[in-house]
Design a protein around this motif. Structure first.
Motif, mmCIF file in Angstrom:
data_model
loop_
_atom_site.group_PDB
_atom_site.id
_atom_site.type_symbol
_atom_site.label_atom_id
_atom_site.label_comp_id
_atom_site.label_asym_id
_atom_site.label_seq_id
_atom_site.Cartn_x
_atom_site.Cartn_y
_atom_site.Cartn_z
ATOM 1 N N GLN A 343 -5.699 -0.208 -1.663
ATOM 2 C CA GLN A 343 -6.636 -1.299 -1.882
ATOM 3 C C GLN A 343 -5.957 -2.474 -2.585
ATOM 4 O O GLN A 343 -6.188 -3.645 -2.245
ATOM 5 C CB GLN A 343 -7.812 -0.798 -2.720
ATOM 6 N N LEU A 344 -5.100 -2.165 -3.547
ATOM 7 C CA LEU A 344 -4.369 -3.218 -4.250
ATOM 8 C C LEU A 344 -3.441 -3.965 -3.305
ATOM 9 O O LEU A 344 -3.316 -5.198 -3.374
ATOM 10 C CB LEU A 344 -3.570 -2.609 -5.405
ATOM 11 N N SER A 345 -2.781 -3.251 -2.408
ATOM 12 C CA SER A 345 -1.873 -3.887 -1.453
ATOM 13 C C SER A 345 -2.613 -4.858 -0.534
ATOM 14 O O SER A 345 -2.139 -5.966 -0.267
ATOM 15 C CB SER A 345 -1.155 -2.815 -0.631
ATOM 16 N N SER A 346 -3.809 -4.463 -0.064
ATOM 17 C CA SER A 346 -4.581 -5.352 0.808
ATOM 18 C C SER A 346 -5.052 -6.594 0.058
ATOM 19 O O SER A 346 -5.052 -7.706 0.606
ATOM 20 C CB SER A 346 -5.774 -4.593 1.382
ATOM 21 N N VAL A 347 -5.441 -6.445 -1.217
ATOM 22 C CA VAL A 347 -5.858 -7.598 -2.017
ATOM 23 C C VAL A 347 -4.677 -8.542 -2.237
ATOM 24 O O VAL A 347 -4.815 -9.775 -2.152
ATOM 25 C CB VAL A 347 -6.447 -7.128 -3.365
ATOM 26 N N GLN A 348 -3.505 -8.003 -2.514
ATOM 27 C CA GLN A 348 -2.326 -8.838 -2.734
ATOM 28 C C GLN A 348 -1.917 -9.576 -1.467
ATOM 29 O O GLN A 348 -1.498 -10.738 -1.528
ATOM 30 C CB GLN A 348 -1.175 -7.974 -3.250
ATOM 31 N N GLU A 349 -2.035 -8.927 -0.299
ATOM 32 C CA GLU A 349 -1.731 -9.608 0.960
ATOM 33 C C GLU A 349 -2.698 -10.752 1.214
ATOM 34 O O GLU A 349 -2.287 -11.842 1.641
ATOM 35 C CB GLU A 349 -1.781 -8.599 2.110
ATOM 36 N N LEU A 350 -3.988 -10.534 0.968
ATOM 37 C CA LEU A 350 -4.972 -11.594 1.147
ATOM 38 C C LEU A 350 -4.727 -12.735 0.170
ATOM 39 O O LEU A 350 -4.838 -13.915 0.536
ATOM 40 C CB LEU A 350 -6.376 -11.022 0.963
#
Length: 369
Positions: A343-350
């Protein structure tokens, strides 16, 4: 004794009988920097009455408060101004307040004056003999208004909905500040040896605008280093913000040693190629030491502000997830930790995509002809 920096933010016009006397005010803000102290302003100190912090509640309850009252209290004794700011702003629209270092500061250290300025405090007394970061912020604030020793309070601080601790996109015109750190020259340190310098850029202002960027340290050519690194700051309240440029020397153990600094209000900075002279800890100019910057400053459009607000929400979510990951790891919950990391990785990509989008929208590159 701490020396007062005198009238950091003058909240309201002086009474009309004194206005003709105080038109060309000159205030001696540091030793013999100015040739004289304006006498009528100095005389006013005889009529000032120091009052305790309880006068804030009297002001809110519409109790009679003498117009010569000056709220005076040590910085460490002040309650959190995040809870008192509505009262202090209302008080400082009519009267004055002063904050000074507490007597227990046996090392003559200073407090951060910005946290009090944004809440309406007019006078911040500083220990001028200490060359620390708060003192440099104080000197940077008074570079504006001809360095005469006083600065007018921004108009937005008189609005009823003003909150120094919460982001309000409609309170002022936000700006996008892009800085390219090109290089420096004639950097030196007191002791002998080679220099491995790096530059730290810092935005100082309202809590939601505070940000930092640090360049890499070159392996060679410490005297005249080249970085060619760029960074982007989004500043919501530029009228309250300062830009602090600090050059450090990184030693063998990775510790930073101070080489020079420069602090300027954002509203005193212009776009273009700028050679910034460096000063020492006392804000005294260092001979020939400069940093070369390319500055681009543009007002943010309404759609850009929406992107910026969305990015702030993503940053809050990112911090929340990161803290939750630390908690789960300490409890050795492996499956929950893996899910949170995804979840953290997807937030950082966005967040990265929004950052690139905002960079393109606010800072279009110049085309060569």
């Amino acid at each position: 004794m701490p020396i007062s920096s005198l009238f950091s933010l003058l909240s309201a016009p002086l009474p009309s009988p004194l206005s003709p006397l105080l038109s060309p005010i000159m205030i001696q803000s540091r030793f013999d920097q100015f040739p004289f102290i304006f006498c009528p302003l100095s005389i006013l100190q005889q009529f000032c009455l120091s009052v305790s912090l309880s006068v804030l509640s009297c002001s809110v309850l519409s109790c009679p408060v003498p117009p010569c009252s000056v709220l005076s209290c040590p910085a460490l004794s002040c309650p959190p101004l995040s809870t008192l700011y509505p009262y202090s702003l209302r008080f400082n629209r009519r009267l004055m307040s002063r904050v000074y270092p507490k007597g227990q500061r046996i090392d003559s250290s200073n407090f951060d004056p910005m946290q009090f300025w944004i809440c309406g405090v007019q006078m911040a007394a500083m220990n001028y003999q200490t060359p620390d970061r708060p003192m440099q912020i104080n000197q940077g604030m008074f570079r504006q208004n001809g360095r005469c020793g006083y600065v007018l309070m921004p108009e937005l601080m008189f609005r009823d909905g003003y909150n120094p601790h919460e982001l309000d996109a409609h309170s002022t015109t936000p700006i996008a500040l892009k800085i390219t750190v090109i290089g420096a020259r004639y950097l030196s340190k007191p002791s002998k040896g080679l220099i491995t310098p790096f530059v730290e850029l810092e935005i100082i202002g309202a809590p939601y605008d505070c940000n930092k960027y640090k360049t890499k340290a070159p392996d060679v050519n410490g005297l005249n280093p080249i970085w060619n690194e760029e960074c982007l700051f989004e500043v919501q309240n530029p009228e309250l913000a300062l830009l602090r440029i600090v050059v450090h020397d990184e030693d063998t153990f990775g510790d930073a040693g101070f080489l020079g600094q420069a602090t300027y209000p954002l509203r005193c900075i212009r776009s273009g190629l700028r050679s910034v002279p460096l000063t020492n800890g006392f804000s005294e100019e260092l001979p020939m030491s400069t940093v070369l910057l390319q500055v681009e400053m543009n007002a943010m459009k309404a759609e850009d502000v929406e992107i910026y607000l969305f990015m702030n929400e993503l940053r809050k979510k990112e911090n929340s997830i990161a803290s939750e990951i630390d908690k789960r790891e300490s409890m050795q919950q492996r499956d929950e930790t893996i899910a949170l990391r995804r979840q953290l990785s997807s937030v950082q990509e966005l967040l990265e995509r929004k950052k690139v989008l905002l960079d393109r929208a606010t800072m279009p590159r110049h085309r060569s002809t």
